[in-house]
Write an enzyme that holds these catalytic residues in place. Sequence first.
Site, short mmCIF file in Angstrom:
data_model
loop_
_atom_site.label_atom_id
_atom_site.label_comp_id
_atom_site.label_asym_id
_atom_site.label_seq_id
_atom_site.Cartn_x
_atom_site.Cartn_y
_atom_site.Cartn_z
N ASP A 153 49.43 40.25 38.50
CA ASP A 153 48.91 39.21 39.38
C ASP A 153 49.54 37.85 39.03
O ASP A 153 50.06 37.15 39.91
CB ASP A 153 47.37 39.16 39.25
CG ASP A 153 46.76 38.07 40.08
OD1 ASP A 153 46.60 38.26 41.30
OD2 ASP A 153 46.45 36.99 39.51
N GLU A 213 38.39 43.75 38.42
CA GLU A 213 38.40 44.94 39.29
C GLU A 213 38.11 46.19 38.46
O GLU A 213 38.34 46.21 37.25
CB GLU A 213 39.80 45.10 39.90
CG GLU A 213 40.27 43.94 40.73
CD GLU A 213 39.55 43.85 42.07
OE1 GLU A 213 39.11 44.88 42.57
OE2 GLU A 213 39.43 42.71 42.58
N LYS A 243 49.56 37.78 47.55
CA LYS A 243 50.62 37.37 46.61
C LYS A 243 51.60 38.49 46.33
O LYS A 243 52.79 38.26 46.17
CB LYS A 243 49.99 36.86 45.31
CG LYS A 243 49.13 37.90 44.63
CD LYS A 243 47.91 37.31 43.95
CE LYS A 243 46.73 37.31 44.88
NZ LYS A 243 45.44 37.09 44.22
N LYS A 272 52.28 35.53 41.22
CA LYS A 272 52.06 34.11 41.56
C LYS A 272 53.18 33.23 41.02
O LYS A 272 53.67 32.33 41.72
CB LYS A 272 50.71 33.66 41.01
CG LYS A 272 49.53 34.34 41.71
CD LYS A 272 48.25 34.09 40.94
CE LYS A 272 47.05 34.71 41.59
NZ LYS A 272 45.86 34.67 40.71
N VAL A 284 48.37 31.77 45.89
CA VAL A 284 48.50 31.28 44.51
C VAL A 284 47.37 30.29 44.23
O VAL A 284 47.17 29.34 44.97
CB VAL A 284 49.86 30.58 44.29
CG1 VAL A 284 50.01 30.17 42.84
CG2 VAL A 284 51.01 31.49 44.71
N1 LIG Z 1 39.46 37.85 46.11
C1 LIG Z 1 40.06 36.73 45.74
O1 LIG Z 1 39.47 35.90 45.06
C2 LIG Z 1 41.47 36.45 46.16
C3 LIG Z 1 42.07 35.24 45.80
C4 LIG Z 1 43.37 34.96 46.23
C5 LIG Z 1 44.04 35.89 46.99
N2 LIG Z 1 43.45 37.09 47.29
C6 LIG Z 1 44.20 38.05 48.10
O2 LIG Z 1 43.53 38.20 49.33
C7 LIG Z 1 43.73 39.52 49.81
C8 LIG Z 1 42.37 40.18 50.05
O3 LIG Z 1 41.67 40.20 48.82
P1 LIG Z 1 40.12 40.58 48.78
O4 LIG Z 1 39.67 40.23 47.41
O5 LIG Z 1 39.40 40.00 49.94
O6 LIG Z 1 40.20 42.15 48.88
P2 LIG Z 1 39.01 43.17 49.19
O7 LIG Z 1 37.70 42.54 48.93
O8 LIG Z 1 39.35 44.42 48.50
O9 LIG Z 1 39.15 43.40 50.77
C9 LIG Z 1 40.21 44.12 51.33
C10 LIG Z 1 39.91 44.36 52.78
O10 LIG Z 1 41.00 45.08 53.36
C11 LIG Z 1 40.47 46.15 54.13
N3 LIG Z 1 41.45 47.24 54.19
C12 LIG Z 1 41.90 48.03 53.19
N4 LIG Z 1 42.76 48.92 53.67
C13 LIG Z 1 42.85 48.70 55.00
C14 LIG Z 1 43.58 49.30 56.05
N5 LIG Z 1 44.38 50.32 55.84
N6 LIG Z 1 43.40 48.81 57.30
C15 LIG Z 1 42.59 47.77 57.54
N7 LIG Z 1 41.87 47.15 56.58
C16 LIG Z 1 42.02 47.62 55.33
C17 LIG Z 1 39.22 46.56 53.41
O11 LIG Z 1 38.39 47.28 54.31
P3 LIG Z 1 36.90 47.78 53.93
O12 LIG Z 1 36.12 46.54 53.69
O13 LIG Z 1 36.45 48.50 55.12
O14 LIG Z 1 37.06 48.62 52.72
C18 LIG Z 1 38.65 45.20 53.01
O15 LIG Z 1 37.89 44.66 54.05
C19 LIG Z 1 44.58 40.23 48.75
O16 LIG Z 1 45.93 40.13 49.09
C20 LIG Z 1 44.32 39.41 47.49
O17 LIG Z 1 45.37 39.48 46.56
C21 LIG Z 1 42.18 37.38 46.90
#
Ligand SMILES: NC(=O)c1ccc[n+]([C@@H]2O[C@H](COP(=O)([O-])OP(=O)(O)OC[C@H]3O[C@@H](n4cnc5c(N)ncnc54)[C@H](OP(=O)(O)O)[C@@H]3O)[C@@H](O)[C@H]2O)c1
Length: 429
Positions: free
Chosen positions: A202, A191, A106, A206, A133
Site C-alpha cells: 500500500d 484488513e 492507488k 502511494k 494517496v
Molecule cells: N477505505 C479507505 O480508507 C481507503 C482510503 C483511500 C483509498 N481507498 C481505496 O478506495 C477503494 C475502495 O476501498 P474501500 O475501503 O471502500 O473498499 P471496500 O470497503 O472493500 O469496498 C469495495 C466495494 O467494491 C465492491 N466490489 C467488489 N468487487 C466488485 C465487482 N466485481 N463489481 C462491482 N463491485 C465490486 C464491493 O461490493 P460489496 O459491497 O457488494 O461487497 C464493495 O462495495 C480502493 O481502491 C481503496 O484502495 C480506500
Amino acid sequence: MATERMRIGIAGLGSVGGALLTLLGERPDFAPAGRTAAISGVSARTRGKPRAGDISNLPWWDDPVALAASPDNDVFVELIGGADGPAKAAVEAALRLGKPVVTANKALIAVHGAELAALAEANNAPLLFEAAVMGGTPAVKMLREAMVGDHVEAVAGILNGTCNYILTQMEETGRAFADVLAEAQRLGYAEADPTTDVGGFDAGHKITILAALAFGCAPNFAAAQIEVIDQVELLDIHLAHDLGYRIRLIAQAVRVGEGIAVSVTPALVPLGHPLAETKGPLNALFIEGRGIGRIFIQGPGAGGGPTAAAVAADIADVMTGAARPVFQSPAASLKPFVGVDARQASGRAYLRLMVKDEPGVIAAITETLAEAHVSIDSFLQKPVHDAGGVPIVLTTHATPESALLEAVRRIGALPALLEAPRMLRLARI
Ligand SMILES: NC(=O)c1ccc[n+]([C@@H]2O[C@H](COP(=O)([O-])OP(=O)(O)OC[C@H]3O[C@@H](n4cnc5c(N)ncnc54)[C@H](OP(=O)(O)O)[C@@H]3O)[C@@H](O)[C@H]2O)c1
C-alpha cells in the site's frame, strides 16, 4: 434558472463508496461550480447488502463496466479497488468513451497509471485520483498543481496508517507485532488479509504515485524497493527510543543523479521530528522543493469520510472543467522512470547485536567495524531482562551501504554473537 446536474455513476459501495453516498445525499450542491451532483447509478458485488445510504431508488448495475459505459452518467467513480479486474476494465471503458473518471484506487494508478493516462488524454477525459494517496489529506493536488512551478527534490513520509498504528501501539503498550496486528484486525483498523498494508505494498503504491507526480515520470511500481515492518521487534523499538529515535515505516522518493530511488522501509526517526510525532493511523508527508524548501502535511490517510471528501473534491474539479495532464506532464512526454537502488546512497544505520556477556566483545565489534570502514556515532549497552544475552546497539555515521553490509557480515561471524545482527536504517529526512 435550474441548476445543472452532474450525473455520477458509482461502482463500489464499501467504506469509501458508502461514505460518498452519504456525502452526496447530504450535500449534493457541495461543489463551488454552480452544479449539483446527482447519483445516476450504482454497482457493487452484492445487491442485497445494507449500504450506508439509501440506494433503493437508484438504478443498480451488476456489471461495473456496463455502468461505466452507460450514457446515463457524466462521471464514473471507481471505488472497487485492485490493480486489475473489474476496476481496471470499468475505468478503461469510461475513458474510452471520453468520460471523466474519479478513483481512489492507488494500486490501479501505481501499476497501470501510465497506460491509463495515455488512454485518458487520447480521449480528452480527466482521470483524477486525489483520494488514492493519504485519503482525505490533499497530497496529489499539492504535487500536481501547487508544486508544479518548483523543482521537487524529494518526497518522504508515513503513508500507511495501519503500519503506523501497529508501530505506535507496540511502543505505547509494549506488545509484540503479531499481538497488535491481531487487535487491529479485531478493531477493523487492519484488513483480514493484512498483506497489502504490512507487506508495504500500500505504501509502495502511494509513493510510486507521488514520485510520478513529483518528478514528471511515468509511475513504475515495480521499481519501488519495499521492506516490511514485521522484522521490527519490540526490543528494537525500546532500544531505538533509548538512543533518541522512534521507528517508522518511511516511504520516500528521492532524485539520485538521473534516476529516482523509491523505497519503503522501516527507519529510525529522531524523537521530536514531525514524522516521529505522527502517531496512530495518521499519515504525514514532507515535500522538498528546490525553491520552496520544505513543506509538511499531516492528516487522516484513510477512513470512508475523509476519503470520500477527496473523491468529492475531484468531482468538483470535473464540474469546474479544471483540465490538467493526469500526472505532471502529458502522458506522451512523461519520462521513463529510471529506478535507482535506494541503497546505493550513503546512509546511517542502527545495528543491534545480541552478544554473550563476556570480556573483549565490545573491542572485537569496534575493531570489526573499523576494518570495514564504518565509524560509530552512538553506542549503548543495556542489560535487558530475559533477552538471552546482552544487546549492544549502535548507530553509525553516514556510510556506503556496501560497507555497512560488509560490516554486518563480519560481525555476524564473530564467535560472541548469539544471533544474526539486526540492521535498520536511519531515515534520511
Ligand atoms: N477505505 C479507505 O480508507 C481507503 C482510503 C483511500 C483509498 N481507498 C481505496 O478506495 C477503494 C475502495 O476501498 P474501500 O475501503 O471502500 O473498499 P471496500 O470497503 O472493500 O469496498 C469495495 C466495494 O467494491 C465492491 N466490489 C467488489 N468487487 C466488485 C465487482 N466485481 N463489481 C462491482 N463491485 C465490486 C464491493 O461490493 P460489496 O459491497 O457488494 O461487497 C464493495 O462495495 C480502493 O481502491 C481503496 O484502495 C480506500
